[in-house]
Design a protein around this motif. Structure first.
Motif, PDB file in Angstrom:
ATOM      1  N   ARG A 107       0.837  -1.205   0.000  1.00 40.54           N
ATOM      2  CA  ARG A 107       0.000   0.000   0.000  1.00 40.54           C
ATOM      3  C   ARG A 107       0.872   1.255   0.000  1.00 40.54           C
ATOM      4  O   ARG A 107       0.605   2.218  -0.725  1.00 40.54           O
ATOM      5  CB  ARG A 107      -0.953  -0.026   1.189  1.00 40.54           C
ATOM      6  N   ALA A 108       1.949   1.248   0.790  1.00 46.79           N
ATOM      7  CA  ALA A 108       2.857   2.396   0.843  1.00 46.79           C
ATOM      8  C   ALA A 108       3.554   2.587  -0.511  1.00 46.79           C
ATOM      9  O   ALA A 108       3.714   3.730  -0.970  1.00 46.79           O
ATOM     10  CB  ALA A 108       3.892   2.209   1.949  1.00 46.79           C
ATOM     11  N   TYR A 109       3.952   1.498  -1.158  1.00 57.49           N
ATOM     12  CA  TYR A 109       4.609   1.588  -2.462  1.00 57.49           C
ATOM     13  C   TYR A 109       3.707   2.293  -3.467  1.00 57.49           C
ATOM     14  O   TYR A 109       4.122   3.247  -4.129  1.00 57.49           O
ATOM     15  CB  TYR A 109       5.001   0.194  -2.971  1.00 57.49           C
ATOM     16  N   TYR A 110       2.474   1.817  -3.602  1.00 63.37           N
ATOM     17  CA  TYR A 110       1.575   2.419  -4.590  1.00 63.37           C
ATOM     18  C   TYR A 110       1.206   3.863  -4.221  1.00 63.37           C
ATOM     19  O   TYR A 110       1.122   4.716  -5.097  1.00 63.37           O
ATOM     20  CB  TYR A 110       0.337   1.544  -4.813  1.00 63.37           C
ATOM     21  N   THR A 111       1.035   4.147  -2.941  1.00 65.59           N
ATOM     22  CA  THR A 111       0.764   5.524  -2.523  1.00 65.59           C
ATOM     23  C   THR A 111       1.936   6.427  -2.906  1.00 65.59           C
ATOM     24  O   THR A 111       1.739   7.530  -3.418  1.00 65.59           O
ATOM     25  CB  THR A 111       0.481   5.589  -1.011  1.00 65.59           C
ATOM     26  N   SER A 112       3.148   5.934  -2.712  1.00 63.13           N
ATOM     27  CA  SER A 112       4.328   6.749  -3.035  1.00 63.13           C
ATOM     28  C   SER A 112       4.472   6.992  -4.536  1.00 63.13           C
ATOM     29  O   SER A 112       5.144   7.935  -4.948  1.00 63.13           O
ATOM     30  CB  SER A 112       5.599   6.101  -2.481  1.00 63.13           C
ATOM     31  N   ARG A 113       3.852   6.190  -5.353  1.00 63.48           N
ATOM     32  CA  ARG A 113       3.850   6.379  -6.811  1.00 63.48           C
ATOM     33  C   ARG A 113       2.760   7.357  -7.237  1.00 63.48           C
ATOM     34  O   ARG A 113       2.690   7.734  -8.392  1.00 63.48           O
ATOM     35  CB  ARG A 113       3.610   5.052  -7.558  1.00 63.48           C
ATOM     36  N   GLY A 114       1.854   7.711  -6.331  1.00 63.69           N
ATOM     37  CA  GLY A 114       0.782   8.648  -6.655  1.00 63.69           C
ATOM     38  C   GLY A 114      -0.592   8.004  -6.781  1.00 63.69           C
ATOM     39  O   GLY A 114      -1.547   8.667  -7.180  1.00 63.69           O
ATOM     40  N   PHE A 115      -0.725   6.747  -6.428  1.00 65.31           N
ATOM     41  CA  PHE A 115      -2.028   6.073  -6.449  1.00 65.31           C
ATOM     42  C   PHE A 115      -2.880   6.588  -5.293  1.00 65.31           C
ATOM     43  O   PHE A 115      -2.364   6.847  -4.204  1.00 65.31           O
ATOM     44  CB  PHE A 115      -1.858   4.561  -6.298  1.00 65.31           C
ATOM     45  N   LYS A 116      -4.177   6.714  -5.543  1.00 72.27           N
ATOM     46  CA  LYS A 116      -5.140   7.186  -4.539  1.00 72.27           C
ATOM     47  C   LYS A 116      -6.180   6.101  -4.286  1.00 72.27           C
ATOM     48  O   LYS A 116      -6.680   5.478  -5.224  1.00 72.27           O
ATOM     49  CB  LYS A 116      -5.865   8.447  -5.032  1.00 72.27           C
ATOM     50  N   ASP A 117      -6.548   5.904  -3.018  1.00 73.88           N
ATOM     51  CA  ASP A 117      -7.603   4.950  -2.669  1.00 73.88           C
ATOM     52  C   ASP A 117      -8.919   5.387  -3.304  1.00 73.88           C
ATOM     53  O   ASP A 117      -9.241   6.576  -3.298  1.00 73.88           O
ATOM     54  CB  ASP A 117      -7.810   4.890  -1.153  1.00 73.88           C
ATOM     55  N   TYR A 118      -9.665   4.432  -3.869  1.00 75.82           N
ATOM     56  CA  TYR A 118     -10.983   4.781  -4.393  1.00 75.82           C
ATOM     57  C   TYR A 118     -12.061   3.769  -4.019  1.00 75.82           C
ATOM     58  O   TYR A 118     -13.238   4.058  -4.158  1.00 75.82           O
ATOM     59  CB  TYR A 118     -10.954   4.982  -5.917  1.00 75.82           C
ATOM     60  N   LYS A 119     -11.681   2.617  -3.500  1.00 72.50           N
ATOM     61  CA  LYS A 119     -12.690   1.622  -3.152  1.00 72.50           C
ATOM     62  C   LYS A 119     -12.068   0.593  -2.211  1.00 72.50           C
ATOM     63  O   LYS A 119     -10.877   0.309  -2.291  1.00 72.50           O
ATOM     64  CB  LYS A 119     -13.179   0.936  -4.436  1.00 72.50           C
ATOM     65  N   VAL A 120     -12.903   0.032  -1.329  1.00 69.66           N
ATOM     66  CA  VAL A 120     -12.484  -1.069  -0.466  1.00 69.66           C
ATOM     67  C   VAL A 120     -13.400  -2.253  -0.743  1.00 69.66           C
ATOM     68  O   VAL A 120     -14.624  -2.119  -0.739  1.00 69.66           O
ATOM     69  CB  VAL A 120     -12.566  -0.684   1.032  1.00 69.66           C
ATOM     70  N   LEU A 121     -12.779  -3.389  -1.019  1.00 70.21           N
ATOM     71  CA  LEU A 121     -13.522  -4.644  -1.166  1.00 70.21           C
ATOM     72  C   LEU A 121     -13.456  -5.325   0.198  1.00 70.21           C
ATOM     73  O   LEU A 121     -12.376  -5.729   0.648  1.00 70.21           O
ATOM     74  CB  LEU A 121     -12.894  -5.519  -2.252  1.00 70.21           C
ATOM     75  N   LYS A 122     -14.595  -5.415   0.855  1.00 64.16           N
ATOM     76  CA  LYS A 122     -14.640  -5.877   2.245  1.00 64.16           C
ATOM     77  C   LYS A 122     -14.603  -7.396   2.364  1.00 64.16           C
ATOM     78  O   LYS A 122     -15.277  -8.110   1.624  1.00 64.16           O
ATOM     79  CB  LYS A 122     -15.926  -5.376   2.922  1.00 64.16           C
ATOM     80  N   ALA A 123     -13.794  -7.859   3.308  1.00 59.47           N
ATOM     81  CA  ALA A 123     -13.792  -9.242   3.789  1.00 59.47           C
ATOM     82  C   ALA A 123     -13.736 -10.281   2.671  1.00 59.47           C
ATOM     83  O   ALA A 123     -14.510 -11.228   2.652  1.00 59.47           O
ATOM     84  CB  ALA A 123     -15.000  -9.477   4.692  1.00 59.47           C
ATOM     85  N   ILE A 124     -12.788 -10.130   1.753  1.00 58.90           N
ATOM     86  CA  ILE A 124     -12.589 -11.133   0.701  1.00 58.90           C
ATOM     87  C   ILE A 124     -11.873 -12.320   1.345  1.00 58.90           C
ATOM     88  O   ILE A 124     -10.773 -12.164   1.881  1.00 58.90           O
ATOM     89  CB  ILE A 124     -11.752 -10.561  -0.465  1.00 58.90           C
ATOM     90  N   PRO A 125     -12.467 -13.503   1.297  1.00 60.44           N
ATOM     91  CA  PRO A 125     -11.851 -14.634   2.007  1.00 60.44           C
ATOM     92  C   PRO A 125     -10.595 -15.166   1.315  1.00 60.44           C
ATOM     93  O   PRO A 125     -10.542 -15.282   0.093  1.00 60.44           O
ATOM     94  CB  PRO A 125     -12.951 -15.694   2.026  1.00 60.44           C
ATOM     95  N   LEU A 126      -9.595 -15.456   2.140  1.00 62.02           N
ATOM     96  CA  LEU A 126      -8.429 -16.180   1.660  1.00 62.02           C
ATOM     97  C   LEU A 126      -8.830 -17.642   1.474  1.00 62.02           C
ATOM     98  O   LEU A 126      -9.934 -18.049   1.846  1.00 62.02           O
ATOM     99  CB  LEU A 126      -7.284 -16.068   2.673  1.00 62.02           C
ATOM    100  N   SER A 127      -7.937 -18.457   0.943  1.00 66.13           N
ATOM    101  CA  SER A 127      -8.277 -19.868   0.698  1.00 66.13           C
ATOM    102  C   SER A 127      -8.621 -20.614   1.988  1.00 66.13           C
ATOM    103  O   SER A 127      -9.371 -21.586   1.965  1.00 66.13           O
ATOM    104  CB  SER A 127      -7.151 -20.577  -0.056  1.00 66.13           C
ATOM    105  N   ASP A 128      -8.096 -20.142   3.132  1.00 61.52           N
ATOM    106  CA  ASP A 128      -8.431 -20.785   4.407  1.00 61.52           C
ATOM    107  C   ASP A 128      -9.694 -20.203   5.046  1.00 61.52           C
ATOM    108  O   ASP A 128     -10.064 -20.569   6.156  1.00 61.52           O
ATOM    109  CB  ASP A 128      -7.256 -20.697   5.374  1.00 61.52           C
ATOM    110  N   GLY A 129     -10.339 -19.263   4.350  1.00 63.82           N
ATOM    111  CA  GLY A 129     -11.567 -18.659   4.853  1.00 63.82           C
ATOM    112  C   GLY A 129     -11.366 -17.355   5.604  1.00 63.82           C
ATOM    113  O   GLY A 129     -12.337 -16.652   5.894  1.00 63.82           O
ATOM    114  N   THR A 130     -10.134 -16.990   5.920  1.00 66.31           N
ATOM    115  CA  THR A 130      -9.859 -15.752   6.645  1.00 66.31           C
ATOM    116  C   THR A 130     -10.265 -14.555   5.792  1.00 66.31           C
ATOM    117  O   THR A 130      -9.789 -14.404   4.665  1.00 66.31           O
ATOM    118  CB  THR A 130      -8.354 -15.634   6.985  1.00 66.31           C
ATOM    119  N   PRO A 131     -11.146 -13.677   6.315  1.00 64.70           N
ATOM    120  CA  PRO A 131     -11.540 -12.505   5.540  1.00 64.70           C
ATOM    121  C   PRO A 131     -10.472 -11.402   5.601  1.00 64.70           C
ATOM    122  O   PRO A 131      -9.966 -11.081   6.672  1.00 64.70           O
ATOM    123  CB  PRO A 131     -12.831 -12.045   6.223  1.00 64.70           C
ATOM    124  N   VAL A 132     -10.123 -10.868   4.438  1.00 63.00           N
ATOM    125  CA  VAL A 132      -9.144  -9.785   4.359  1.00 63.00           C
ATOM    126  C   VAL A 132      -9.684  -8.751   3.373  1.00 63.00           C
ATOM    127  O   VAL A 132     -10.051  -9.085   2.249  1.00 63.00           O
ATOM    128  CB  VAL A 132      -7.756 -10.299   3.880  1.00 63.00           C
TER     129      VAL A 132
END
Length: 174
Positions: A137-162
């Motif tokens: 996240r810091a890398y892309y922010t330092s390149r000038g990327f701006k947050d525009y959307k959050v995808l909530k609780a996308i499950p990893l293969s073990d079911g952990t939401p991230v």
């Protein structure tokens, strides 16, 4: 007192080539196996790597960093029409050898990617980063990327939401 100095790594950027595949695949699979910095959770095989990162019809740019001394690939970046984004956008992925973050490789890869995208009629670059990947996240922010959307609780293969943070870089200024 340690008076030794670490020599900065010297590298150059070029288009990713077929002869880079084995080493870049090994690099990517090390990153995947370490976990936490990529949405990819399962190591890829050589055919998948070639299809996704070298020869896909959706690719607009694929560049890699090469160590000047050893010829070893140190990282790579792709820009492609992947995922659920507008047709005049590309999605970006950046992969740098562990231990070489903040070495200038990511900055040089992005500069080359921007040059490759120039004149292609694209409007923006999307980066979707795991919320727990603070370095990415810091890398892309330092390149000038701006947050525009959050995808909530996308499950990893073990079911952990991230959550996934979607960041946008407008190409109008390029």
């Amino acid at each position: 007192m340690d008076t030794s100095s670490t020599k900065p790594i010297e590298f150059f950027i070029r288009k990713t080539q077929r002869n880079d595949v084995n080493e870049l695949l090994a690099l990517l699979n090390r990153i995947i196996e370490a976990g936490g910095t990529t949405a990819l959770e399962k190591p890829l095989n050589k055919g998948e790597f070639i299809e996704w990162f070298l020869e896909a019809d959706i690719l607009e740019s694929t560049v890699c960093a090469i160590d000047r001394e050893t010829g070893e690939p140190l990282g790579f970046q792709i820009a492609s029409h992947y995922g659920d984004i507008p047709a005049d956008w590309v999605d970006i992925g950046t992969f740098v050898k562990p231990g070489l973050h903040k070495s200038g490789i990511g900055s040089a890869l992005f500069k080359a990617t921007l040059a490759n995208l120039k004149g292609k009629g694209l409007v923006a670059i999307n980066a979707t980063i795991r919320a727990d990947n603070t370095g990415g996240r810091a890398y892309y922010t330092s390149r000038g990327f701006k947050d525009y959307k959050v995808l909530k609780a996308i499950p990893l293969s073990d079911g952990t939401p991230v959550d996934r943070i979607c960041k946008r870089f407008d190409l109008i200024r390029v």
